[in-house]
Enzyme design. Sequence first.
Site, short mmCIF file in Angstrom:
data_model
loop_
_atom_site.label_atom_id
_atom_site.label_comp_id
_atom_site.label_asym_id
_atom_site.label_seq_id
_atom_site.Cartn_x
_atom_site.Cartn_y
_atom_site.Cartn_z
N GLY A 12 -4.96 -3.51 -6.66
CA GLY A 12 -5.82 -4.70 -6.61
C GLY A 12 -7.04 -4.49 -5.74
CB ALA A 13 -8.52 -1.42 -4.53
CE1 TYR A 156 -0.20 -15.76 -4.28
CE2 TYR A 156 0.31 -17.19 -2.44
CZ TYR A 156 -0.34 -16.08 -2.95
OH TYR A 156 -1.13 -15.32 -2.13
CB ALA A 158 9.38 -18.07 -5.47
CE LYS A 160 1.40 -12.88 -2.59
NZ LYS A 160 0.90 -11.51 -2.70
CB ILE A 189 -8.01 -14.37 3.12
CG1 ILE A 189 -6.74 -14.16 3.97
CG2 ILE A 189 -9.04 -13.27 3.40
CD1 ILE A 189 -6.92 -14.20 5.47
P1 NDP Z 1 -8.56 -11.31 -5.35
O1 NDP Z 1 -8.29 -12.14 -6.55
O2 NDP Z 1 -9.94 -11.29 -4.76
O3 NDP Z 1 -8.10 -9.81 -5.57
C1 NDP Z 1 -6.90 -9.49 -6.22
C2 NDP Z 1 -7.15 -8.28 -7.09
O4 NDP Z 1 -5.90 -7.92 -7.70
C3 NDP Z 1 -8.11 -8.61 -8.23
O5 NDP Z 1 -9.05 -7.57 -8.41
C4 NDP Z 1 -7.18 -8.75 -9.41
O6 NDP Z 1 -7.78 -8.49 -10.67
C5 NDP Z 1 -6.15 -7.70 -9.08
N1 NDP Z 1 -4.96 -7.87 -9.90
C6 NDP Z 1 -4.36 -9.02 -10.30
N2 NDP Z 1 -3.31 -8.75 -11.08
C7 NDP Z 1 -3.23 -7.40 -11.18
C8 NDP Z 1 -2.38 -6.52 -11.87
N3 NDP Z 1 -1.39 -6.96 -12.65
N4 NDP Z 1 -2.57 -5.20 -11.74
C9 NDP Z 1 -3.58 -4.72 -10.98
N5 NDP Z 1 -4.46 -5.50 -10.34
C10 NDP Z 1 -4.29 -6.83 -10.44
O7 NDP Z 1 -7.54 -11.86 -4.27
P2 NDP Z 1 -7.32 -11.50 -2.73
O8 NDP Z 1 -8.10 -10.31 -2.33
O9 NDP Z 1 -7.45 -12.75 -1.96
O10 NDP Z 1 -5.75 -11.16 -2.77
C11 NDP Z 1 -5.19 -9.91 -2.44
C12 NDP Z 1 -3.75 -10.13 -2.06
O11 NDP Z 1 -3.69 -10.94 -0.90
C13 NDP Z 1 -2.92 -10.85 -3.12
O12 NDP Z 1 -1.64 -10.29 -3.21
C14 NDP Z 1 -2.84 -12.26 -2.59
O13 NDP Z 1 -1.70 -12.94 -3.06
C15 NDP Z 1 -2.78 -12.01 -1.10
N6 NDP Z 1 -3.15 -13.15 -0.31
C16 NDP Z 1 -4.40 -13.73 -0.42
C17 NDP Z 1 -4.70 -14.87 0.33
C18 NDP Z 1 -6.02 -15.54 0.25
O14 NDP Z 1 -6.15 -16.64 0.85
N7 NDP Z 1 -7.03 -14.99 -0.42
C19 NDP Z 1 -3.73 -15.45 1.25
C20 NDP Z 1 -2.47 -14.76 1.29
C21 NDP Z 1 -2.20 -13.65 0.54
P3 NDP Z 1 -8.27 -9.76 -11.56
O15 NDP Z 1 -9.56 -10.21 -10.93
O16 NDP Z 1 -8.41 -9.19 -12.91
O17 NDP Z 1 -7.19 -10.81 -11.45
#
Ligand code: NDP
Length: 249
Positions: A12-13, A156, A158, A160, A189
């Site tokens: 997810g980078a 969500y 559940a 996590k 965030i």
């Molecule tokens: P973003 O949506 O900015 O980034 C998440 C990335 O993961 C996106 O590029 C997304 O792609 C990608 N992704 C989603 N599903 C898949 C998949 N099946 N395979 C590969 N890549 C995938 O979110 P954040 O940076 O905020 O989130 C990062 C992590 O942090 C997540 O796990 C989130 O649950 C966690 N988190 C975030 C919080 C927040 O407040 N932002 C709070 C707590 C936890 P696409 O755009 O196509 O969906």
Amino acid sequence: MNSNGRTALVTGAAGGIGAAVAHSLLAAGLRVCLTDRDEAGLEREAARLRALHGERPVLFARMDVDRPDEVEDVHRTLGEAWGAVDVLVNNAGIFDERPFLEIEEEGFRRVLETNLLGAVRCCRVFGRDMVERGSGKIVNIASISAWRGAPRAAHYAASKAGLVALTLTLAREFAERNVQVNVVLPGYIDTGMMGHRRGVMLKYAAWRVPAGRLGRPEDVAEAVRLLVVADTSYLTGAQLVVDGGCSLG
Ligand code: NDP
């Protein structure tokens, strides 16, 4: 532990927290393979990081964590390019907001599939190498909702909570093989995941988060970096909250 030359894979980078983690690990001297299902975003982010850190320490590959074949493919091609992964950061995740009674089973399954099973898949494939080699670090990105629940996002929360339990279990199972498994629990965030809730969340954070602001992706990335560069094999099973004091009451 010397970070130079170690290899990290971040899921997810393509943006948000994952991109900040990739940047922070590169700055710490690791080589980083960025993966995501969003190919355009991934290419953009890899180009940005190559401009900052040079071509050589940055690779990128499409990898949808929902798809076992893509996880296996990246394991093989990255292995050929750089060898086994030393650090795995399970960050890919999705969010969906709706009252519990309106979440169909399929919707529940979809969130668990990515947020929990995606990490399980990566731990199985990349973690196996670590266990066999007798060294490695895994960092999972959960959420404070694992502890507090998340009204209108039961699936969500559940997923996590499952990720926290997975972390604790693998920490115990892998400890004797010198593989440390830790979890970071971010609060609110400021990333694309906030979507239409951002305006409300900005006001909420100013009022209710002790730090007085939303978190930045870099705040979470710093916590991941600390866990990854920590020169100890004794730091495992930690749950590191990064929420500006929000969950303290
Ligand atoms: P973003 O949506 O900015 O980034 C998440 C990335 O993961 C996106 O590029 C997304 O792609 C990608 N992704 C989603 N599903 C898949 C998949 N099946 N395979 C590969 N890549 C995938 O979110 P954040 O940076 O905020 O989130 C990062 C992590 O942090 C997540 O796990 C989130 O649950 C966690 N988190 C975030 C919080 C927040 O407040 N932002 C709070 C707590 C936890 P696409 O755009 O196509 O969906």
